[in-house]
Design a protein around this motif. Structure first.
Motif, PDB file in Angstrom:
ATOM      1  N   ASP A  75      -5.520  -0.049  -4.658  1.00  0.00           N
ATOM      2  CA  ASP A  75      -4.884  -1.276  -5.145  1.00  0.00           C
ATOM      3  C   ASP A  75      -5.884  -2.180  -5.859  1.00  0.00           C
ATOM      4  OD1 ASP A  75      -2.604  -0.288  -4.030  1.00  0.00           O
ATOM      5  OD2 ASP A  75      -2.518  -1.735  -2.368  1.00  0.00           O
ATOM      6  N   ARG A  89      -5.558  -3.467  -9.680  1.00  0.00           N
ATOM      7  CA  ARG A  89      -5.541  -4.899  -9.963  1.00  0.00           C
ATOM      8  C   ARG A  89      -6.652  -5.261 -10.953  1.00  0.00           C
ATOM      9  NH1 ARG A  89      -6.107  -6.280  -5.106  1.00  0.00           N
ATOM     10  NH2 ARG A  89      -3.875  -6.277  -4.577  1.00  0.00           N
ATOM     11  N   LEU A 106      -5.753  -4.001 -14.528  1.00  0.00           N
ATOM     12  CA  LEU A 106      -4.719  -4.811 -15.168  1.00  0.00           C
ATOM     13  C   LEU A 106      -5.270  -6.180 -15.584  1.00  0.00           C
ATOM     14  CD1 LEU A 106      -1.613  -3.989 -12.940  1.00  0.00           C
ATOM     15  CD2 LEU A 106      -2.293  -2.969 -15.121  1.00  0.00           C
ATOM     16  N   GLN A 107      -6.128  -6.743 -14.776  1.00  0.00           N
ATOM     17  CA  GLN A 107      -6.747  -8.018 -15.160  1.00  0.00           C
ATOM     18  C   GLN A 107      -7.623  -7.845 -16.394  1.00  0.00           C
ATOM     19  OE1 GLN A 107      -8.737  -9.174 -11.539  1.00  0.00           O
ATOM     20  NE2 GLN A 107      -6.891 -10.091 -10.638  1.00  0.00           N
ATOM     21  N   ALA A 131      -5.356  -7.576 -19.383  1.00  0.00           N
ATOM     22  CA  ALA A 131      -4.728  -8.856 -19.743  1.00  0.00           C
ATOM     23  C   ALA A 131      -5.585  -9.662 -20.698  1.00  0.00           C
ATOM     24  CB  ALA A 131      -4.428  -9.658 -18.483  1.00  0.00           C
ATOM     25  N   TYR A 169      -0.513  -1.453 -18.298  1.00  0.00           N
ATOM     26  CA  TYR A 169       0.617  -2.036 -17.591  1.00  0.00           C
ATOM     27  C   TYR A 169       1.817  -1.093 -17.585  1.00  0.00           C
ATOM     28  CZ  TYR A 169      -1.296  -6.735 -16.943  1.00  0.00           C
ATOM     29  OH  TYR A 169      -2.034  -7.802 -16.524  1.00  0.00           O
ATOM     30  N   HIS A 214       8.593  -3.876 -16.172  1.00  0.00           N
ATOM     31  CA  HIS A 214       8.299  -4.910 -15.175  1.00  0.00           C
ATOM     32  C   HIS A 214       8.171  -6.280 -15.851  1.00  0.00           C
ATOM     33  CE1 HIS A 214       5.603  -6.989 -12.155  1.00  0.00           C
ATOM     34  NE2 HIS A 214       6.648  -6.595 -11.422  1.00  0.00           N
ATOM     35  N   SER A 259       6.127  -8.579 -15.516  1.00  0.00           N
ATOM     36  CA  SER A 259       4.795  -9.065 -15.887  1.00  0.00           C
ATOM     37  C   SER A 259       4.525  -8.832 -17.365  1.00  0.00           C
ATOM     38  CB  SER A 259       3.719  -8.373 -15.037  1.00  0.00           C
ATOM     39  OG  SER A 259       3.769  -6.957 -15.234  1.00  0.00           O
ATOM     40  N   ALA A 277       5.034  -2.788  -7.785  1.00  0.00           N
ATOM     41  CA  ALA A 277       4.158  -3.714  -8.508  1.00  0.00           C
ATOM     42  C   ALA A 277       3.685  -4.863  -7.626  1.00  0.00           C
ATOM     43  CB  ALA A 277       4.892  -4.260  -9.734  1.00  0.00           C
ATOM     44  N   TRP A 288       0.458  -7.220  -7.994  1.00  0.00           N
ATOM     45  CA  TRP A 288       0.794  -8.303  -8.925  1.00  0.00           C
ATOM     46  C   TRP A 288       1.699  -9.290  -8.216  1.00  0.00           C
ATOM     47  CZ3 TRP A 288      -1.736  -8.851 -13.289  1.00  0.00           C
ATOM     48  CH2 TRP A 288      -1.318  -9.821 -14.208  1.00  0.00           C
TER      49      TRP A 288
END
Length: 552
Positions: A360, A364, A367-368, A371, A383, A435, A437, A547, A551
């Motif tokens: 996880d 995370r 994805l950060q 972004a 994503y 999703h 996000s 998710a 998230w």
């Protein structure tokens, strides 16, 4: 076509033909018998020629039309011989061996049936044949296809006296050394006529069967000599010969498989190299001539040669490719067998080799990282993959027209891209909710700006033999992920997201069938495939639960 020529010292037309370079070494020294039927005013003609760099012999005719016809027959017989040499020895079924012996039977009947001479000659002929194939004599002169069996009659009387049957029956049946001397030349002629190269183990069996066929022919010709031309029951016991497929190069076999299967360009590129490796190793043998020993030697060379491959690579890439191509060849009757069928590489996965999902925290962090990117593939593909379990190549070939809204749910339709894209299998084609996000971050604005076409690449060439444009996109994305610190070799840069999604589904209590429907895995049961259908609301709820692990 070879044109008949004339020599200055003969009025007959001559046949002169160059043996192809690729078989000349194998052919050198072989004797081939040519049987020409009567044509025009010319009687039938039989001649034997030895193969070397050239084949030369007299066509025994002064008629230009007959010379052309005989030259064509000779060329056709030689073509079959050359094809057999290219394909190499092939194991024959018992049925085919009997069929070949039947050709010897018919050859004798055709040769002598109309004018068989006296019955006593054929009584001696069949008696000597029986003495040889029953193992009662150590040898006998070869069958003479040019003359009536007067020589056999003289030999039989000298060796066995007047009571031929009793004399032969009194001999022990413990030697089969005479099979080759008596029937070998007839066997060679029949094999050349049919374009067959026997494996060594099949020859004694064929010689024995030709012996029994010659015995039957002798009995039939004795009947003819006595004026009996009634229906021939012996002829019925010989089946037709089932010819092997024509010689085909391994590259040609691969190209036929490629045309029918239409594999992905990446598979084509890899497997083409595998085929080239085997073809080079066996010296450009025809595909049908490659046997299990060739495959075993090639496998050993791959594992221990100058540039050794890992056991896993040989097992999962090289042998899989060759087995698949040869299976295609067998199914389409292009080759007689799959020589790699039973070849194995002893490779056992060890601890520390299996692929792992991201945890996880890694998802995370990735994805950060995404972004903060402005490049479209880096910004959105992690994503889309993480929150759908998709293969990265599936989402990389998304087009704008495939992003739709249905019942207030934004959906990506995973399909083969219109410009030659491909999905892995039937179950890869599916609809997956996007999703929130991505929607909150402006994904739909990006889609509108890109229009209806490809979202993450410019148009691909559409040539299925070239890698789709998405291959470059996914490769560069993987390099960026690796360079960003995600460097565990057991976690593939993008595919570890797919592993994570499927593992996360278990952790949040989702059924395998629902997770498979979202990620595009094949259903595990008949019920999953045909009777359990997840609607889009169920899929969206599942995506949200997974998710939520990474998230807010």
């Amino acid at each position: 076509m070879t044109r008949p020529t004339r020599r200055s010292d003969s009025s007959y037309f001559q046949f002169q033909h160059r043996v192809p370079l690729d078989v000349v070494q194998k052919a050198r020294g072989r004797s081939i018998t040519f049987n020409f039927p009567a044509m025009g005013l010319d009687d039938e003609h039989t001649t034997t020629a030895k193969l070397g760099v050239h084949v030369k012999f007299s066509l025994k005719t002064r008629d230009p039309d007959v010379s052309k016809a005989r030259s064509g027959l000779a060329e056709e017989q030689l073509r079959r011989v050359y094809d057999a040499l290219r394909q190499g020895p092939r194991r024959q079924t018992n049925k085919n061996l009997v069929a070949l012996s039947g050709a010897a039977y018919r050859l004798l009947i055709t040769k002598f049936g109309d004018d068989p001479g006296l019955p006593d000659g054929w009584i001696a002929f069949k008696g000597i044949n029986r003495a040889v194939f029953e193992g009662r004599v150590p040898g006998a002169p070869p069958i003479d296809l040019l003359n009536l069996p007067d020589r056999d009659l003289k030999l039989a009387r000298e060796a066995f006296g007047r009571d031929l049957t009793t004399a032969i029956n009194s001999l022990p049946d413990n030697t089969f050394a005479g099979l080759e001397s008596r029937f070998g030349q007839v066997a060679d002629d029949i094999l050349a006529m049919h374009g067959v190269e026997l494996v060594e183990d099949d020859r004694p069996r064929l010689l024995y069967l030709i012996g029994t066929a010659a015995y039957d022919a002798g009995r039939r010709l004795r009947q003819h000599a006595r004026g009996d031309y009634s229906e021939d029951p012996s002829e019925k016991r010989f089946p037709p010969y089932e010819a092997a497929p024509p010689a085909i190069a391994l590259t040609d076999l691969f190209n036929r498989w490629k045309a029918e299967r239409q594999p992905p360009a990446s598979t084509l590129a890899t497997w083409r190299g595998v085929v080239r490796s085997l073809e080079t190793f066996v010296g450009n043998k025809a595909a049908g001539a490659i046997d299990e020993n060739d495959i075993l030697r090639w496998k050993d060379d791959l594992l221990t040669g100058d540039r050794p491959k890992s056991a896993k690579t040989v097992k999962d890439s090289y042998l899989v490719a060759i087995k698949t191509v040869f299976n295609f060849g067998v199914s389409n009757r292009l080759v007689p067998q799959n020589p790699a069928k039973d070849v194995r590489v002893l490779h056992r996965r060890r601890a520390g080799e299996t692929k792992l999902p991201y945890d996880d925290d890694e998802v995370r962090a990735l994805l950060q990282l995404a972004a903060g990117e402005r490049h479209p593939s880096r910004r959105w593909l992690p994503y889309l993959a993480a929150f759908s379990g998709s293969r990265i190549g599936e989402v990389a070939q998304l087009w704008g027209r495939r992003i739709i809204e249905r019942d207030s749910i934004v959906i990506m339709q995973i399909r083969p891209a219109e410009d030659g894209g491909r999905l892995k299998n039937l179950d890869s084609e599916r609809d997956v909710p996007i999703h929130h996000s991505l929607l909150d971050a402006g994904f739909m604005g990006f889609v509108r700006d890109r229009g209806e076409g490809p979202l993450f690449y410019e148009r691909s060439s559409g040539n299925r033999e070239k890698e789709h444009a998405t291959a470059g996109v996914t490769n560069r994305l993987g390099q960026w992920i690796r360079a960003s610190g995600f460097d565990d070799p057991r976690k593939q840069p993008s595919h570890a997201l797919r592993h994570w999604f499927n593992s996360a589904g278990q952790r949040v209590g989702l059924s395998d069938a629902l997770v498979d429907a979202i990620s595009g895995h094949a259903p595990k049961t008949v019920a999953d495939r045909h009777y359990r259908h997840a609607d889009m609301a169920m899929k969206l709820n599942a995506v949200n639960r997974i998710a939520a692990l990474v998230w807010p």
